[in-house]
Design an enzyme around this catalytic site. Structure first.
Site, PDB file in Angstrom:
ATOM      1  N   ASP A  10       0.862  -1.179   0.000  1.00  0.00           N
ATOM      2  CA  ASP A  10       0.000   0.000   0.000  1.00  0.00           C
ATOM      3  C   ASP A  10       0.895   1.225   0.000  1.00  0.00           C
ATOM      4  O   ASP A  10       2.115   1.124   0.236  1.00  0.00           O
ATOM      5  CB  ASP A  10      -0.907  -0.007   1.238  1.00  0.00           C
ATOM      6  CG  ASP A  10      -2.033   1.021   1.179  1.00  0.00           C
ATOM      7  OD1 ASP A  10      -2.193   1.674   0.132  1.00  0.00           O
ATOM      8  OD2 ASP A  10      -2.749   1.180   2.180  1.00  0.00           O
ATOM      9  N   SER A  11       0.312   2.381  -0.250  1.00  0.00           N
ATOM     10  CA  SER A  11       1.083   3.622  -0.145  1.00  0.00           C
ATOM     11  C   SER A  11       1.219   4.061   1.304  1.00  0.00           C
ATOM     12  O   SER A  11       2.121   4.818   1.651  1.00  0.00           O
ATOM     13  CB  SER A  11       0.415   4.734  -0.958  1.00  0.00           C
ATOM     14  OG  SER A  11      -0.875   5.021  -0.445  1.00  0.00           O
ATOM     15  N   TYR A  42      -0.891   8.050  -3.151  1.00  0.00           N
ATOM     16  CA  TYR A  42      -0.764   7.613  -4.532  1.00  0.00           C
ATOM     17  C   TYR A  42      -1.707   8.345  -5.486  1.00  0.00           C
ATOM     18  O   TYR A  42      -1.453   8.421  -6.673  1.00  0.00           O
ATOM     19  CB  TYR A  42      -1.006   6.110  -4.625  1.00  0.00           C
ATOM     20  CG  TYR A  42       0.257   5.279  -4.503  1.00  0.00           C
ATOM     21  CD1 TYR A  42       1.505   5.873  -4.300  1.00  0.00           C
ATOM     22  CD2 TYR A  42       0.197   3.899  -4.608  1.00  0.00           C
ATOM     23  CE1 TYR A  42       2.647   5.111  -4.198  1.00  0.00           C
ATOM     24  CE2 TYR A  42       1.342   3.129  -4.516  1.00  0.00           C
ATOM     25  CZ  TYR A  42       2.570   3.738  -4.307  1.00  0.00           C
ATOM     26  OH  TYR A  42       3.708   2.982  -4.225  1.00  0.00           O
ATOM     27  N   GLY A  43      -2.811   8.850  -4.972  1.00  0.00           N
ATOM     28  CA  GLY A  43      -3.763   9.535  -5.825  1.00  0.00           C
ATOM     29  C   GLY A  43      -3.206  10.780  -6.484  1.00  0.00           C
ATOM     30  O   GLY A  43      -3.778  11.297  -7.452  1.00  0.00           O
ATOM     31  N   CYS A  74      -4.557  -1.390  -1.937  1.00  0.00           N
ATOM     32  CA  CYS A  74      -4.780   0.026  -2.197  1.00  0.00           C
ATOM     33  C   CYS A  74      -5.732   0.132  -3.368  1.00  0.00           C
ATOM     34  O   CYS A  74      -5.424  -0.356  -4.466  1.00  0.00           O
ATOM     35  CB  CYS A  74      -3.444   0.702  -2.521  1.00  0.00           C
ATOM     36  SG  CYS A  74      -3.585   2.418  -3.091  1.00  0.00           S
ATOM     37  N   ASN A  75      -6.886   0.747  -3.158  1.00  0.00           N
ATOM     38  CA  ASN A  75      -7.869   0.879  -4.229  1.00  0.00           C
ATOM     39  C   ASN A  75      -7.331   1.706  -5.394  1.00  0.00           C
ATOM     40  O   ASN A  75      -7.513   1.356  -6.564  1.00  0.00           O
ATOM     41  CB  ASN A  75      -9.147   1.522  -3.698  1.00  0.00           C
ATOM     42  CG  ASN A  75      -9.903   0.625  -2.744  1.00  0.00           C
ATOM     43  OD1 ASN A  75      -9.507   0.476  -1.594  1.00  0.00           O
ATOM     44  ND2 ASN A  75     -10.980   0.016  -3.214  1.00  0.00           N
ATOM     45  N   THR A  76      -6.660   2.811  -5.077  1.00  0.00           N
ATOM     46  CA  THR A  76      -6.138   3.685  -6.123  1.00  0.00           C
ATOM     47  C   THR A  76      -5.155   2.932  -7.011  1.00  0.00           C
ATOM     48  O   THR A  76      -5.228   2.991  -8.241  1.00  0.00           O
ATOM     49  CB  THR A  76      -5.447   4.907  -5.501  1.00  0.00           C
ATOM     50  OG1 THR A  76      -6.385   5.631  -4.716  1.00  0.00           O
ATOM     51  CG2 THR A  76      -4.876   5.820  -6.571  1.00  0.00           C
ATOM     52  N   GLU A 151      -4.484   7.542   8.909  1.00  0.00           N
ATOM     53  CA  GLU A 151      -3.050   7.514   9.190  1.00  0.00           C
ATOM     54  C   GLU A 151      -2.771   8.060  10.588  1.00  0.00           C
ATOM     55  O   GLU A 151      -1.951   7.523  11.340  1.00  0.00           O
ATOM     56  CB  GLU A 151      -2.294   8.339   8.141  1.00  0.00           C
ATOM     57  CG  GLU A 151      -2.279   7.735   6.742  1.00  0.00           C
ATOM     58  CD  GLU A 151      -1.164   6.732   6.532  1.00  0.00           C
ATOM     59  OE1 GLU A 151      -0.160   6.797   7.261  1.00  0.00           O
ATOM     60  OE2 GLU A 151      -1.303   5.874   5.637  1.00  0.00           O
ATOM     61  N   CYS A 182     -11.766   2.799   0.127  1.00  0.00           N
ATOM     62  CA  CYS A 182     -10.327   2.954   0.322  1.00  0.00           C
ATOM     63  C   CYS A 182      -9.972   2.099   1.520  1.00  0.00           C
ATOM     64  O   CYS A 182     -10.720   2.076   2.512  1.00  0.00           O
ATOM     65  CB  CYS A 182      -9.974   4.420   0.577  1.00  0.00           C
ATOM     66  SG  CYS A 182      -8.266   4.702   1.120  1.00  0.00           S
ATOM     67  N   THR A 183      -8.860   1.389   1.457  1.00  0.00           N
ATOM     68  CA  THR A 183      -8.515   0.476   2.556  1.00  0.00           C
ATOM     69  C   THR A 183      -8.235   1.212   3.858  1.00  0.00           C
ATOM     70  O   THR A 183      -8.264   0.609   4.933  1.00  0.00           O
ATOM     71  CB  THR A 183      -7.303  -0.402   2.189  1.00  0.00           C
ATOM     72  OG1 THR A 183      -6.197   0.435   1.800  1.00  0.00           O
ATOM     73  CG2 THR A 183      -7.650  -1.354   1.056  1.00  0.00           C
ATOM     74  N   HIS A 184      -7.974   2.516   3.785  1.00  0.00           N
ATOM     75  CA  HIS A 184      -7.816   3.294   5.013  1.00  0.00           C
ATOM     76  C   HIS A 184      -9.125   3.414   5.786  1.00  0.00           C
ATOM     77  O   HIS A 184      -9.125   3.502   7.014  1.00  0.00           O
ATOM     78  CB  HIS A 184      -7.317   4.711   4.689  1.00  0.00           C
ATOM     79  CG  HIS A 184      -5.855   4.833   4.442  1.00  0.00           C
ATOM     80  ND1 HIS A 184      -5.268   4.512   3.237  1.00  0.00           N
ATOM     81  CD2 HIS A 184      -4.844   5.242   5.248  1.00  0.00           C
ATOM     82  CE1 HIS A 184      -3.974   4.726   3.311  1.00  0.00           C
ATOM     83  NE2 HIS A 184      -3.683   5.179   4.513  1.00  0.00           N
TER      84      HIS A 184
END
Length: 265
Positions: A10-11, A42-43, A74-76, A151, A182-184
């Site tokens: 992931d980012s 990453y977006g 990461c979806n993005t 985060e 989004c995984t966040h």
């Protein structure tokens, strides 16, 4: 028998939400969690730069560790990098897509998609809505604020519920199912429930990903031993509030955070 190890990439730390589902379903699997915080979020990267960074990172760990499967948590990134990775590597590559289909099946009033701006604008996402939710009212919120909140939460920072309510205001009273795209965002599940109301169902992809990983690893399951089980974590730059972040990783059973810059980046 050798360990079975998967790479989760992931980012940032959002993939931890997916890790929890995988660990619950597959406690016999070792995990290397790698996040590219040097390029977070990453977006904001161009598509070519994003693909190149993910490929370099994944290639390094596949070449240096005994990786059986890769999860792009990461979806993005998943919306653009999966074809390249699947062409390059022979091991299974699992991506994350917004759970539009199961959400639309459960919604009566409407579906809310909470995702990053990049995911909301991608053609891939609009195709999912067209294919699986064309008969539903889908309202989308593209936000980076929630990514930063997640985060911070893993670093022990309290969530600003007023700001969260402002971001999610377009969904209030208009939906009965929300997709955490989004995984966040599953890391903020309790706070999102407080803002949208407990009657709004929150749907994410974590359980589906864990089932997919289990299916792809089923042949290894019969012969695996967990004697060498370990959870390792790497990042590409010094993380902010390292000690606070380390506490969250330690609670999940991870090793000390190690910095491993991308080769050639």
């Amino acid at each position: 028998m050798p360990e079975t190890r998967i790479l989760m990439f992931d980012s940032g730390v959002g993939g931890i939400s997916v890790f929890k589902d995988i660990k619950a379903r597959l406690p016999w699997v070792s995990v290397t969690y790698a996040f590219d915080n040097e390029a977070y979020p990453y977006g904001e990267l161009s598509q070519d730069e994003l693909v190149d960074r993910v490929e370099k990172y994944v290639q390094h760990f596949v070449e240096t560790q005994n990786i059986s499967l890769v999860v792009i948590a990461c979806n993005t990134a998943s919306t653009v990098v999966l074809p390249r990775l699947r062409d390059k590597f022979s091991i299974p590559i699992v991506g994350v897509v917004p759970a539009i289909k199961p959400a639309s099946q459960r919604a009566n009033l409407g579906v809310g998609l909470i995702a990053t701006p990049a995911t909301v604008t991608r053609e891939y996402t609009h195709d999912l809505i067209k294919d699986f939710a064309k008969d539903k009212d889908v309202k989308m919120v593209g936000t980076t604020e929630l990514v930063d909140m997640a985060e911070q939460k893993l670093r022990g920072v309290s969530i600003d519920l007023t700001l969260l309510a402002q971001v999610l205001q377009p969904l209030k009273g208009n939906i009965d199912v929300a997709v955490l795209g989004c995984t966040h965002f599953p890391l903020l599940r309790n706070e999102i429930h407080q803002v949208l109301g407990a009657d709004v169902m929150l749907v994410d992809s974590g359980e589906a990903i864990s089932r997919r990983v289990e299916f792809l690893l089923k042949e290894i399951l019969a012969t695996n031993t967990s004697d060498e089980l370990s959870y390792d974590v790497y990042c590409s730059a010094e993380p902010y509030s390292r000690s606070a972040l380390q506490s969250s990783f330690t609670e999940l059973g991870f090793s000390e955070i190690r910095i491993h810059p991308l080769k050639g980046a």
